[in-house]
Write a protein that holds these residues in place. Sequence first.
Motif: not given
Length: 770
Positions: A148-155, A179-180, A189-197, A213-220
């Motif tokens: 993907s060419s789409t990028e995000i801000n990730l804390l 905190d964002t 903005m995404t606070a946490l990426n949690w793509a784990v197992s 806001s347009q912020h996301y708390g947790i993405e995977m």
Amino acid sequence: MSLEQLLCTEDTAKSLTTARESANSSLTPTNPSEYWLEGISHEGTSPFLIGGGSWTVFRNVKNYGAKGDGTTDDTAAIQNAINDGGRQNHDGGTTRKPALVYFPSGTYMVNTTIQMWLMTQIVGNPLNPPRLKATSTFSSSFPISSGSSTEINLLLNGWDLTDGSTLNFYIGVRNIILDTTCFPASGQMTALNWAVSQGTSLYNVQINMPDSSQHYGIEMLSNTGCCGGGSGTMLGDLTIIGGLVGIYLSGQQYLFKSITFNGCNTAIKVDSQFFATFIDMTFENGATAIDVSNCGTGDISLIDSSASFIGVVVNACSSQSGQGSVLIENFQNTNSGPTVKAGSSTLLLGSMEGTWVTGNVYVDNMNNPVVDHKQTETLPSTNKPEALLVSGTGKYLTKVPPQYEQYSSSQFASVKDFGAIGDGKADDTAAITAALLANTGCQITYFPHGVYLVTDTIFVPPGSRLVGEVWSVISAANENFANASSPIPLLQVGNPGDVGVAELSDLVLTTSDILPGTILLQIHMSGANPGDVSTSNVHIRIGGAADTLIDSVCDTTPEQCLAAFLAVHITPSGTPYIENMWAWTADHSLDGGVSSVVATGRGFLIESTEAAWLMGTASEHHTLYAYNVVHAQNVVFFFQQIESPYWEPNIGAPSIWTPDTTTWFDPDFSNCASTDLLCQMSWGMVISGGSGIIVYGSGVWTFFDDRGSCTGPNGVCQDNAYKIDSSPTEIYLYCLNSKDTTNLVFGQTASGDEGVLAATSNNPGGWGRR
């Protein structure tokens, strides 16, 4: 050793009897101003890493230059603490470079993504949780998907991007605020990426985002490997405030426990998930609580939860098949819109005291579902055993993982104070035994990171609390554990009849060699109060790491590697609360060892007749079964994730491990023809007799036949997933799922014969079948 520790030792180490008598003595909270982790000696090592005797396990970010003053840019200092020792390279294998990265109280400003690696725990001070805060000019470039060419801000990136999400094991975050709120509300903005197992933990975390806001708390999100957001087990005890989406859910399966959402436009948005279980959830002030309208989920269960001032609680899938099934039980709706809505149809309004479902329902044991059932009148409400509930509430017991913040560092005693070495060579049996007896009822026993070999059963008496550091390893060694005809436990929690407290946290139990007489964990003890006997973030790992010879020799046939007898045994007197446990027989090496062909006999054997809570468990690659529930009473499972051994069915399961139906109540596979190897495969779960057995969400995944393509009709891998036997009563199995099995449930029919109780062909959805 401190004077207090010496006095405690002199008082309690005289005999096992004295230790038991002292178990009811109170470990008195001192409510210190300093978290104990700051005050103890840090003696952890990594014995299977070259030079690991001097490896730095504990890392205080302030020792790396972080200020935590709310002004200084602490990005580089924090990342240096995480990376120290070249941890991002994984050149020593993924288990050999552990790090506990500690954040004292403060506000830590960062201007770009903080990256975690495998075997990392980020731990904050729970007495005054630190804040990891994005600056107003924060900038990062994390791609949202592969190509993907789409990028995000990730804390904070909890996904180790050097490996696929389904291989992201042993990562943890706790006691921290993400905190964002300084970042522009209109920006992504995404606070946490949690793509784990499996083997990961996320709890006691708060996420603060700006309102509206347009912020996301947790993405995977992951851009390598398969299966998107990973193969998770559970996360819980979180608070998520504000933002567009609280959790954007993708991946295979998850349990969500005790999470509060306040002010999120959508609390949980499901992209893809084969099944999800939600227990003790609170939704406040938002448009949607759970959005599964894209039909990207097999089923969801929502239990003991509430919503207030929510537009739609569950925005459901409109499918008329098993896809998108919903279970609602004991739900409180206050000043909110529809509890369940699908498309333009409102399916459920208001609160639901009992049990409500939309989906396929079986009530007669005759493979005849009531299709698309949307009424409560013909569905008996779950008869919850009182033993499983919090008195007077009607809710199941849930427990916050203990962190002992109410105790001072002087109330901890390290096993190394008693002579334990933890180098993967020395026999630490006597030292650990002495520590546990001395500490009973008055000290918390701490295991600095290391590999502790033991040559006989370690007895955990009432009044014990065991705490590891980044999954400290206790490993069975020598011939005492080698006799499959007379197996013994590595860790034995109490004796039959013992009543008291026993808590285990942050440990891995394993074997150092092929030891077919090993029971990794056996629990006899009953809690003085519900939940007093518990494990949290304790995992079973058989093979797959550098700390065991299995990792270098088991690469041929399963009969050459009968590695352990049984992962977990809950005896009739045991009443454990088990949270976040992965019982894994390795299918691959984490540290560059041989291709793993390992045969553990059994997964979980559960005989409890009083009460048992299994909150987020995974049982993978065991030969005869993943779960065997025998004459048990009052047992509840919130989420099960199950995988069959990858080497099956090249050889039938009973040909590898001969079933012992008398002593160990093994399934005998008598329903299988001698030539039907797809039938002679590991059962996902067997229930034999008993009463009050309840399951909320379970998945049996069969990926391979002998590590290759599935060989059954229409690409099926296995005949049966679940079995019900010997006429159990009051059993409720909600949201069962399977991948590539012919039959979902097999067992005793209403007429008394054995047969198919639920065929997968009647239950589309989930991972192809449910």
